[in-house]
Design an enzyme around this catalytic site. Structure first.
Site, PDB file in Angstrom:
ATOM      1  N   GLY A   1      -5.409   6.021   0.896  1.00 25.78           N
ATOM      2  CA  GLY A   1      -6.605   5.446   1.503  1.00 25.78           C
ATOM      3  C   GLY A   1      -7.469   6.505   2.147  1.00 25.78           C
TER       4      GLY A   1
ATOM      5  N   ASP B   1       6.678   0.201  -2.398  1.00 29.50           N
ATOM      6  CA  ASP B   1       5.738  -0.915  -2.365  1.00 29.50           C
ATOM      7  C   ASP B   1       5.949  -1.684  -1.061  1.00 29.50           C
ATOM      8  OD1 ASP B   1       4.143  -3.119  -2.727  1.00 29.50           O
ATOM      9  OD2 ASP B   1       4.784  -3.502  -4.789  1.00 29.50           O
TER      10      ASP B   1
ATOM     11  N   TYR C   1      -7.964 -11.420   9.304  1.00 31.69           N
ATOM     12  CA  TYR C   1      -7.718  -9.984   9.419  1.00 31.69           C
ATOM     13  C   TYR C   1      -7.377  -9.611  10.862  1.00 31.69           C
ATOM     14  CZ  TYR C   1      -8.726  -4.972   9.703  1.00 31.69           C
ATOM     15  OH  TYR C   1      -8.653  -3.629   9.956  1.00 31.69           O
TER      16      TYR C   1
ATOM     17  N   LYS D   1      -3.651  -8.351  12.213  1.00 27.96           N
ATOM     18  CA  LYS D   1      -3.510  -7.019  12.792  1.00 27.96           C
ATOM     19  C   LYS D   1      -2.945  -7.101  14.214  1.00 27.96           C
ATOM     20  CE  LYS D   1      -4.568  -3.468  11.442  1.00 27.96           C
ATOM     21  NZ  LYS D   1      -3.717  -2.427  10.765  1.00 27.96           N
TER      22      LYS D   1
END
Length: 289
Positions: A10, A35, A124, A128
């Protein structure tokens, strides 16, 4: 030191990899090798790798997509950090975990501090926040860095989207009623390094949350205008003639985002003695690169 970097492909992971390599052996497994979605196998794989430090820059950051793909967001953002904490506690390892300003929401008349009650508005943000709490629940030595509006010169980010559209269109529309702080991956990586420089002091079983962004604030509209202005100042030709401000309601999209998510950086400055750059100064540095 054996450092396990999660999310190495990323935008933040790419910035961190060479910096971490100066501190020890970096384990940067591909998705095929590790994974994170395979949560049943993850704890044993972590034990086999036996890292002394885990840097978790992996997450499901698709804010809009998470509203429909809830299970994936919960797995990557909430379940995985808990497993990291569980195994790190067993191994005596440290965890540096990257979180988000989206754990907060709603109108605000001052910057959000670390001890303010979280109030996420979307899947989201909720997942988080759940990840922060899951990590902390196992008592592993850890630091959580909440950052905001992260972008880079490479890979998909707001910066790349604005530049692409500015080359294709005469007019852009950008939301002007959401306020936060654009943060370059370079600025955040510098904060990560500052934390690691004081690891013995900062990593505790009780955990430490630090707000970690650039300084100052703007809107998405203001950020887009700055990108165009700074890009033209460097001699690059862009087609766009106007960036029209719109409201979140006009944008639509089916996901509620914070009106104000500017993070207070007082604890960062006090505990690290680190002064993050103003967001526009960081933008200039990225464009120069």
């Amino acid at each position: 030191m054996r450092v396990l970097l999660l999310g190495g492909s990323g935008q933040l992971g790419r910035e961190l990899r060479p910096r971490l390599a100066r501190r020890g052996v970096v384990l940067d497994p591909t998705r095929a090798e590790l994974d994170l979605a395979e949560v049943d196998r993850l704890p044993q794989r972590l034990r086999d790798l036996a890292p002394e430090l885990i840097v978790n820059a992996a997450a499901d950051t698709d804010v809009a997509g998470a509203e429909s793909a809830v299970e994936r967001a919960e797995t990557l953002n909430a379940v995985v950090p808990g497993l990291l904490g569980e195994v790190a506690a067993e191994l005596g390892s440290r965890v540096l975990h990257v979180s988000t300003d989206y754990v907060f929401g709603g109108p605000r008349d001052r910057h959000w501090r670390e001890d303010d009650p979280p109030s996420p508005l979307n899947v989201y943000g909720r997942t988080k926040l759940a990840g922060e709490r899951a990590l902390a629940s196992f008592g592993a030595a850890h630091v959580v860095l909440r950052t905001s509006w992260l972008y880079s010169a490479e890979g998909p980010s707001f910066l790349q989207t604005v530049l692409r559209l500015a080359e294709e269109r005469d007019e852009l529309t950008m939301v002007s009623d959401q306020r936060g702080t654009p943060t370059s991956v370079g600025a955040l990586a510098a904060i990560v390094e500052a934390v690691l420089d004081r690891a013995d002091e900062l990593f505790t079983r009780e955990g430490l949350i630090l707000h970690a962004s650039c300084a100052g604030d703007t809107t998405w509209h203001g950020f887009a205008e700055a990108i165009v202005e700074e890009t033209r100042a460097r001699g690059r030709s862009l087609r766009v003639e106007r960036i029209r401000p719109i409201t979140s309601a006009e944008l639509g999209g089916g996901v509620t985002r914070p009106e104000y998510s500017v993070l207070d950086l007082g604890r960062l400055r006090e505990r690290l003695g680190h002064e993050p750059p103003p967001w526009r100064e960081a933008l200039r540095a990225v464009l120069e690169r």
